[in-house]
Write a protein that holds these residues in place. Structure first.
Motif, mmCIF file in Angstrom:
data_model
loop_
_atom_site.group_PDB
_atom_site.id
_atom_site.type_symbol
_atom_site.label_atom_id
_atom_site.label_comp_id
_atom_site.label_asym_id
_atom_site.label_seq_id
_atom_site.Cartn_x
_atom_site.Cartn_y
_atom_site.Cartn_z
ATOM 1 N N ASP A 75 1.077 -1.512 -0.473
ATOM 2 C CA ASP A 75 -0.063 0.254 -0.421
ATOM 3 C C ASP A 75 0.639 1.315 0.418
ATOM 4 O O ASP A 75 1.551 1.650 1.222
ATOM 5 N N SER A 76 1.122 2.648 -1.098
ATOM 6 C CA SER A 76 1.721 2.980 -1.143
ATOM 7 C C SER A 76 1.465 4.127 -0.031
ATOM 8 O O SER A 76 2.354 5.022 -0.410
ATOM 9 N N GLY A 77 0.405 4.374 0.164
ATOM 10 C CA GLY A 77 0.415 5.227 1.152
ATOM 11 C C GLY A 77 1.006 5.119 2.558
ATOM 12 O O GLY A 77 1.265 6.026 3.195
ATOM 13 N N THR A 78 1.364 3.605 2.367
ATOM 14 C CA THR A 78 2.154 3.738 4.369
ATOM 15 C C THR A 78 3.631 3.257 3.489
ATOM 16 O O THR A 78 4.301 3.536 2.963
ATOM 17 N N ASP A 79 3.849 3.656 4.768
ATOM 18 C CA ASP A 79 6.090 2.978 4.743
ATOM 19 C C ASP A 79 5.959 1.650 5.012
ATOM 20 O O ASP A 79 5.403 1.281 5.370
ATOM 21 N N THR A 80 6.635 1.340 3.377
ATOM 22 C CA THR A 80 6.736 -0.238 2.890
ATOM 23 C C THR A 80 8.002 -0.155 2.846
ATOM 24 O O THR A 80 8.512 0.433 3.027
ATOM 25 N N GLU A 81 8.490 -1.898 2.560
ATOM 26 C CA GLU A 81 9.048 -2.168 1.567
ATOM 27 C C GLU A 81 9.849 -1.945 0.429
ATOM 28 O O GLU A 81 11.149 -2.047 -0.284
ATOM 29 N N LEU A 82 8.874 -1.055 -0.634
ATOM 30 C CA LEU A 82 9.011 -0.460 -1.714
ATOM 31 C C LEU A 82 10.201 0.432 -1.799
ATOM 32 O O LEU A 82 10.256 1.324 -0.855
ATOM 33 N N GLN A 83 10.906 0.420 -2.606
ATOM 34 C CA GLN A 83 11.890 1.420 -3.283
ATOM 35 C C GLN A 83 11.249 3.186 -3.377
ATOM 36 O O GLN A 83 11.989 3.835 -2.974
ATOM 37 N N VAL A 84 9.982 2.951 -3.923
ATOM 38 C CA VAL A 84 9.107 4.102 -3.653
ATOM 39 C C VAL A 84 7.554 3.680 -3.343
ATOM 40 O O VAL A 84 7.093 3.042 -3.525
ATOM 41 N N ASP A 85 7.175 4.723 -2.324
ATOM 42 C CA ASP A 85 6.169 5.194 -1.413
ATOM 43 C C ASP A 85 5.988 6.308 -1.742
ATOM 44 O O ASP A 85 6.571 7.437 -1.991
ATOM 45 N N LEU A 86 4.765 6.681 -1.402
ATOM 46 C CA LEU A 86 4.391 8.160 -1.046
ATOM 47 C C LEU A 86 5.120 8.713 0.269
ATOM 48 O O LEU A 86 6.039 10.315 -0.205
ATOM 49 N N GLY A 87 5.776 8.154 1.049
ATOM 50 C CA GLY A 87 6.194 9.486 2.153
ATOM 51 C C GLY A 87 7.754 9.202 0.856
ATOM 52 O O GLY A 87 8.480 10.487 1.088
ATOM 53 N N LYS A 88 8.458 8.237 1.114
ATOM 54 C CA LYS A 88 9.436 8.409 -0.103
ATOM 55 C C LYS A 88 9.721 9.899 -0.510
ATOM 56 O O LYS A 88 10.566 10.285 -0.748
ATOM 57 N N MET A 89 8.721 9.320 -1.466
ATOM 58 C CA MET A 89 8.798 10.723 -2.556
ATOM 59 C C MET A 89 8.450 11.736 -1.751
ATOM 60 O O MET A 89 9.064 12.858 -2.634
ATOM 61 N N GLU A 90 7.159 12.016 -0.874
ATOM 62 C CA GLU A 90 7.665 13.277 -0.539
ATOM 63 C C GLU A 90 8.687 13.823 0.216
ATOM 64 O O GLU A 90 9.324 15.091 0.129
ATOM 65 N N ARG A 91 9.456 12.503 0.774
ATOM 66 C CA ARG A 91 10.311 13.479 2.068
ATOM 67 C C ARG A 91 12.290 13.961 0.903
ATOM 68 O O ARG A 91 12.767 14.334 0.959
ATOM 69 N N GLY A 92 11.635 13.020 -0.496
ATOM 70 C CA GLY A 92 12.851 13.024 -0.919
ATOM 71 C C GLY A 92 13.010 14.264 -2.576
ATOM 72 O O GLY A 92 13.721 14.321 -3.139
ATOM 73 N N GLY A 93 11.381 14.678 -2.575
ATOM 74 C CA GLY A 93 11.578 15.472 -3.475
ATOM 75 C C GLY A 93 11.199 15.190 -4.913
ATOM 76 O O GLY A 93 11.640 15.668 -5.673
ATOM 77 N N LEU A 94 10.171 13.328 -4.799
ATOM 78 C CA LEU A 94 10.506 13.003 -6.019
ATOM 79 C C LEU A 94 8.963 13.266 -6.496
ATOM 80 O O LEU A 94 7.963 12.920 -6.308
ATOM 81 N N ASP A 95 8.835 14.475 -7.779
ATOM 82 C CA ASP A 95 8.007 14.921 -7.936
ATOM 83 C C ASP A 95 6.932 14.721 -8.345
ATOM 84 O O ASP A 95 5.760 14.199 -8.048
ATOM 85 N N ALA A 96 7.407 13.460 -8.893
ATOM 86 C CA ALA A 96 6.113 12.542 -10.596
ATOM 87 C C ALA A 96 7.150 11.104 -11.073
ATOM 88 O O ALA A 96 8.376 11.521 -10.626
ATOM 89 N N ALA A 97 6.238 10.223 -10.630
ATOM 90 C CA ALA A 97 6.521 9.370 -12.212
ATOM 91 C C ALA A 97 6.069 8.412 -12.420
ATOM 92 O O ALA A 97 4.853 8.526 -12.522
ATOM 93 N N PHE A 98 6.472 7.964 -13.760
ATOM 94 C CA PHE A 98 5.796 6.921 -14.444
ATOM 95 C C PHE A 98 5.699 5.820 -13.851
ATOM 96 O O PHE A 98 6.702 5.017 -12.896
ATOM 97 N N PHE A 99 4.449 4.710 -13.463
ATOM 98 C CA PHE A 99 4.495 3.806 -12.634
ATOM 99 C C PHE A 99 4.243 2.963 -13.816
ATOM 100 O O PHE A 99 3.578 3.237 -14.762
ATOM 101 N N ILE A 100 4.392 1.634 -14.106
ATOM 102 C CA ILE A 100 4.601 0.428 -14.808
ATOM 103 C C ILE A 100 3.858 -0.139 -15.390
ATOM 104 O O ILE A 100 3.480 -0.954 -14.288
#
Length: 413
Positions: free
Chosen positions: A57-82
């Protein structure tokens, strides 16, 4: 090679890069600070059970390299999900399975933006990406990896566009009905010496993508296929996640001639942060292949599947040992590719792609939370503020706009 754009319009569109700096008053973890460029990643993979299993669930703290929290903290504004589907047999059953897998992933991406509308929104145009940044929201875009999931139907190209897909990666490992791959799969009947490039169906798909406004992506394609697409496409093309073969001699990477060809067409090469394509180390690659085979065998599987086996303790610990013996690629190695492509193709034709959750990540950019390390690395190498903005998003947004403009022209004919 067809003329894509008259010079005045090209120069007018080039100013889009300046939009990459957008200020906002949001307070979300400082992720939208006005003094940094908009950062767009063109390749983030998702597991088959994305937004279904709680751990994905991308809205939670996950084991994934990309979730919403990691995007927000790292300043990754936009991503193409594949929308990725591995190559299988070119049979009715194989196509049906690929289409079903693609459907699950479309649904998962739409579910993410529906559940977390205050944090992330679907963007199907470049303007929407910029507007989301200004509003303090992340952007989710959709890209396709492997035209295998289209089956043999042009109607599925239209359906993909309707569901939000804005780039189409023609192939993956293994030849398909569209074109030959840079990585033939003899076990599926591929001829490793096949240099036929784009097929008749592939040309029809490129033509349809041009008319719809879908960016055509040649990452994973054979050299012959890339040359054919350059000659046939009416719009600029992209390599959504590729590196420079001159620095890492891997068939998945692009030669300098192909880099220049994509640039001459007005396109962009998004540099991939996947270890084996950034740093050529055959011994490391063989050690990882052996580990994957051992882990798959112990799990009773015919082949290693990163989604299934990537978090198993035997794999995680085995990879740590390999890292000690054969050091992985670093952010500096990655930025060498960015610099090389900027020199060969031009500063207007290079961008960034992580390939996170699909094997990507280098030391210094291991997940989305470390995204600003890339920006700082570019600045340390002497790239100007304007050029950093081009690399982090401006070039891709410019190409996307031109693909839209070509589509509008074709529809008016």
């Amino acid at each position: 090679m067809p003329v894509v754009l008259d010079r005045p319009r090209f120069l007018a569109l080039a100013c889009l890069a300046c939009i990459a700096y957008v200020g906002t008053s949001t307070t979300v973890a400082g992720a939208f600070a006005a003094d940094r460029p908009l950062f767009l990643d063109t390749h983030v993979d998702i597991p088959s059970t994305y937004m279904v299993e709680p751990r994905f669930d991308s809205g939670t703290d996950t084991e994934l390299q990309v979730d919403l929290g990691k995007m927000e903290r790292g300043g990754l504004d936009a991503a193409f999900f594949i929308i990725y589907t591995g190559q299988g047999p070119r049979t009715a059953e194989g196509y049906a399975e690929a289409v079903a897998e693609a459907d699950r992933k479309y649904s998962a991406i739409h579910k993410m933006v529906e559940i977390y509308p205050e944090r992330i929104a679907l963007a199907t145009t470049p303007d929407a990406v910029v507007a989301n940044r200004a509003a303090g929201r992340l952007s989710a875009m959709i890209g396709i990896e492997n035209g295998y999931s289209l089956g043999r139907s042009l109607a599925n190209v239209d359906r993909a566009f309707e569901r939000g897909a804005r780039y189409l990666g023609l192939t993956h490992f293994g030849h398909n009905a569209l074109c030959t791959s840079s990585g033939a799969m003899p076990e599926l009947g591929d001829d490793p010496d096949d240099a036929s490039g784009l097929t008749g169906f592939g040309r029809a798909v490129v033509q349809r993508a041009n008319r719809l406004g879908i960016m055509v992506d040649v990452s994973h394609s054979s050299d012959a296929c890339v040359r054919d697409v350059l000659a046939f496409s009416r719009a600029p093309i992209i390599a959504s996640h590729s590196a420079a073969r001159a620095l890492a001699d891997h068939p998945r990477n692009l030669t300098d001639d192909l880099l220049r060809g994509i640039a001459e067409k007005g396109g962009v090469i998004q540099v991939v942060a996947l270890d084996a394509y950034v740093k050529h180390d055959p011994a490391r690659s063989e050690a990882i292949k052996a580990l994957e085979a051992d882990v798959a065998r112990a799990a009773g599987a015919d082949a290693f599947d990163h989604d299934v086996h990537g978090e198993l303790p035997d794999y995680v610990e085995g990879l740590k040992l390999i890292d000690l013996q054969y050091p992985p690629a670093t952010l500096d190695d990655y930025l060498d590719h960015v610099e090389h492509i900027a020199q060969v193709a031009g500063i207007d034709h290079v961008g960034l792609a992580s390939d996170f959750d699909g094997g990507g990540g280098v030391v210094g950019w291991r997940d989305a939370s470390e995204t600003q390390n890339v920006v700082e690395g570019l600045r340390r190498r002497g790239f100007s503020r304007k050029d950093v903005a081009k690399i982090t998003s401006g070039n891709l947004l410019r190409v996307w706009r031109e693909v839209e403009a070509v589509a509008a022209e074709l529809r008016d004919q």
